[in-house]
Enzyme design. Sequence first.
Site, PDB file in Angstrom:
ATOM      1  N   ARG A   1      41.190  51.608  19.853  1.00 15.16           N
ATOM      2  CA  ARG A   1      41.734  52.302  21.023  1.00 15.16           C
ATOM      3  C   ARG A   1      43.161  51.783  21.166  1.00 15.16           C
ATOM      4  NH1 ARG A   1      37.078  54.935  23.312  1.00 15.16           N
ATOM      5  NH2 ARG A   1      35.215  53.696  22.953  1.00 15.16           N
TER       6      ARG A   1
ATOM      7  N   ASP B   1      29.433  65.199  24.400  1.00 20.01           N
ATOM      8  CA  ASP B   1      30.083  65.619  25.649  1.00 20.01           C
ATOM      9  C   ASP B   1      31.315  66.487  25.423  1.00 20.01           C
ATOM     10  OD1 ASP B   1      31.629  63.670  24.502  1.00 20.01           O
ATOM     11  OD2 ASP B   1      31.989  62.541  26.336  1.00 20.01           O
TER      12      ASP B   1
ATOM     13  N   GLY C   1      35.268  55.737  20.174  1.00 23.97           N
ATOM     14  CA  GLY C   1      33.981  55.110  19.845  1.00 23.97           C
ATOM     15  C   GLY C   1      33.478  55.603  18.492  1.00 23.97           C
TER      16      GLY C   1
ATOM     17  N   ASP D   1      27.905  60.945  22.408  1.00 19.99           N
ATOM     18  CA  ASP D   1      27.616  61.464  23.751  1.00 19.99           C
ATOM     19  C   ASP D   1      27.336  62.971  23.811  1.00 19.99           C
ATOM     20  OD1 ASP D   1      27.926  58.976  24.916  1.00 19.99           O
ATOM     21  OD2 ASP D   1      30.087  59.220  25.140  1.00 19.99           O
TER      22      ASP D   1
ATOM     23  N   ARG E   1      28.288  57.929  30.158  1.00 21.22           N
ATOM     24  CA  ARG E   1      28.986  57.668  31.428  1.00 21.22           C
ATOM     25  C   ARG E   1      29.119  58.939  32.246  1.00 21.22           C
ATOM     26  NH1 ARG E   1      32.148  54.087  28.299  1.00 21.22           N
ATOM     27  NH2 ARG E   1      33.552  55.792  27.800  1.00 21.22           N
TER      28      ARG E   1
ATOM     29  N   THR F   1      31.191  61.835  18.301  1.00 24.20           N
ATOM     30  CA  THR F   1      30.843  60.941  19.410  1.00 24.20           C
ATOM     31  C   THR F   1      29.350  61.086  19.682  1.00 24.20           C
ATOM     32  OG1 THR F   1      31.062  60.590  21.795  1.00 24.20           O
ATOM     33  CG2 THR F   1      31.713  62.744  21.014  1.00 24.20           C
TER      34      THR F   1
ATOM     35  N   ASP G   1      37.135  63.220  23.045  1.00 26.55           N
ATOM     36  CA  ASP G   1      38.200  63.958  23.731  1.00 26.55           C
ATOM     37  C   ASP G   1      39.503  63.171  23.867  1.00 26.55           C
ATOM     38  OD1 ASP G   1      37.002  62.316  25.539  1.00 26.55           O
ATOM     39  OD2 ASP G   1      36.531  63.877  27.008  1.00 26.55           O
TER      40      ASP G   1
HETATM   41  P1  ATP Z   1      34.693  58.373  22.939  1.00 31.70           P
HETATM   42  O1  ATP Z   1      34.276  59.693  23.497  1.00 31.70           O
HETATM   43  O2  ATP Z   1      33.730  57.828  21.968  1.00 31.70           O
HETATM   44  O3  ATP Z   1      35.150  57.393  23.980  1.00 31.70           O
HETATM   45  P2  ATP Z   1      37.421  59.119  22.541  1.00 31.70           P
HETATM   46  O4  ATP Z   1      38.126  59.742  21.392  1.00 31.70           O
HETATM   47  O5  ATP Z   1      37.348  59.941  23.793  1.00 31.70           O
HETATM   48  O6  ATP Z   1      36.000  58.678  22.033  1.00 31.70           O
HETATM   49  P3  ATP Z   1      39.350  57.310  23.765  1.00 31.70           P
HETATM   50  O7  ATP Z   1      39.350  55.837  23.835  1.00 31.70           O
HETATM   51  O8  ATP Z   1      39.392  58.083  25.018  1.00 31.70           O
HETATM   52  O9  ATP Z   1      38.094  57.697  22.853  1.00 31.70           O
HETATM   53  O10 ATP Z   1      40.619  57.778  22.900  1.00 31.70           O
HETATM   54  C1  ATP Z   1      40.872  57.210  21.623  1.00 31.70           C
HETATM   55  C2  ATP Z   1      42.361  57.016  21.425  1.00 31.70           C
HETATM   56  O11 ATP Z   1      43.025  58.277  21.479  1.00 31.70           O
HETATM   57  C3  ATP Z   1      43.054  56.180  22.499  1.00 31.70           C
HETATM   58  O12 ATP Z   1      42.892  54.801  22.322  1.00 31.70           O
HETATM   59  C4  ATP Z   1      44.503  56.615  22.309  1.00 31.70           C
HETATM   60  O13 ATP Z   1      45.110  55.933  21.226  1.00 31.70           O
HETATM   61  C5  ATP Z   1      44.361  58.099  21.969  1.00 31.70           C
HETATM   62  N1  ATP Z   1      44.583  58.875  23.205  1.00 31.70           N
HETATM   63  C6  ATP Z   1      43.750  59.013  24.260  1.00 31.70           C
HETATM   64  N2  ATP Z   1      44.303  59.731  25.254  1.00 31.70           N
HETATM   65  C7  ATP Z   1      45.553  60.052  24.831  1.00 31.70           C
HETATM   66  C8  ATP Z   1      46.661  60.780  25.384  1.00 31.70           C
HETATM   67  N3  ATP Z   1      46.595  61.319  26.603  1.00 31.70           N
HETATM   68  N4  ATP Z   1      47.775  60.916  24.646  1.00 31.70           N
HETATM   69  C9  ATP Z   1      47.857  60.366  23.410  1.00 31.70           C
HETATM   70  N5  ATP Z   1      46.866  59.672  22.832  1.00 31.70           N
HETATM   71  C10 ATP Z   1      45.736  59.497  23.511  1.00 31.70           C
END
Ligand code: ATP
Length: 319
Positions: free
Chosen positions: A72, A129, A11, A127, A171, A125, A103
């Site tokens: 994503r 979090d 995000g 959040d 969330r 982010t 994360d």
């Molecule tokens: P937000 O907290 O705003 O949702 P985020 O970084 O947690 O941000 P995610 O959609 O969970 O957002 O992760 C972003 C991208 O990171 C995913 O679309 C994927 O490409 C990569 N990613 C997430 N989990 C994994 C994993 N276990 N192994 C490899 N790449 C990953």
Amino acid sequence: MKKIGILTSGGDAPGMNAAIRAVVRKAIFHEMEVYGIYNGYQGLMEGNIKQLGIGSVGDIIQRGGTILYSARSEAFKTEAGQEKAIEQLNKFGIEGLIVIGGDGSFQGAVKLTEKGYPCIGVPGTIDNDITGTDFTIGFDTALNTIIDAIDKIRDTATSHERTYVIEVMGRDAGDLALWAGLADGAESILIPEKPHDFDMVIDRLQKGQQRGKKHSIIVLAEGVGNGMDLGNRIQEATDMETRVTVLGHIQRGGRPTGFDRVLASRLGAKAVDLLLDGKAGRMVGIENNKLIDHDIKHILTSKHELDMDMVHLANQLSI
Ligand code: ATP
């Protein structure tokens, strides 16, 4: 290290651009080349990569969103996807990578680090979090967006003597709801970390009404449940005119606050320092206004804790 890459993932959050600017300028200051990777890990696999100069990050410190775009990518979660990403990193001669995101994005950074590519995570982010940092980039701006919206809703709530339920993002983490609820004097703040007592919510509303309150505000984090459902239940239980506002994606956008710009600048620059020091698999953060770094794996296995003292304070102040 002479060539580094930077991407934003997950995000988007206001202040990501200020972090990108800091990474690019700090790296160029240290005579490194910086490559912008567009569309997160998806763009990395596809080789959507361009060199960034000093001017390419001019006039972005005040802008929300991310000039590198975000995505994503399910494909990157696979071994094959990660191999493709590594091929691109090799092709461009990129020796280290800075990942700005949440994360999920850090999971990707860990995978690349384990495959020999030093990655540094920058927490971005709204959040808030992520454990290991007091604040994430974007939280303060989103908080102020919510406060601004609630202040406006409060005007109309008072004029019409209504109860308002405001649903905010979060969330799994209640930080935005808690901080906004405290900042706006909400009657009740409903967060995912703590089960709420519906009778108590009603009791507070009724007590407020008895002492002549003209309006009531209830802040609900989306992870707790649907704002509309809560609004309907309140109206049925109290007969008070109740309205619901779901703030949605306006919380993600807008000009970053001064706090977020400074935080992003400090964290982005620190990430470059870590790569220069030969570090890998670390996340930069801020604790008690000091820049620190932690093992990302440790960050991913520990749970972000909400400040329960603030929860108690909010309860005490909204009697
Ligand atoms: P937000 O907290 O705003 O949702 P985020 O970084 O947690 O941000 P995610 O959609 O969970 O957002 O992760 C972003 C991208 O990171 C995913 O679309 C994927 O490409 C990569 N990613 C997430 N989990 C994994 C994993 N276990 N192994 C490899 N790449 C990953």
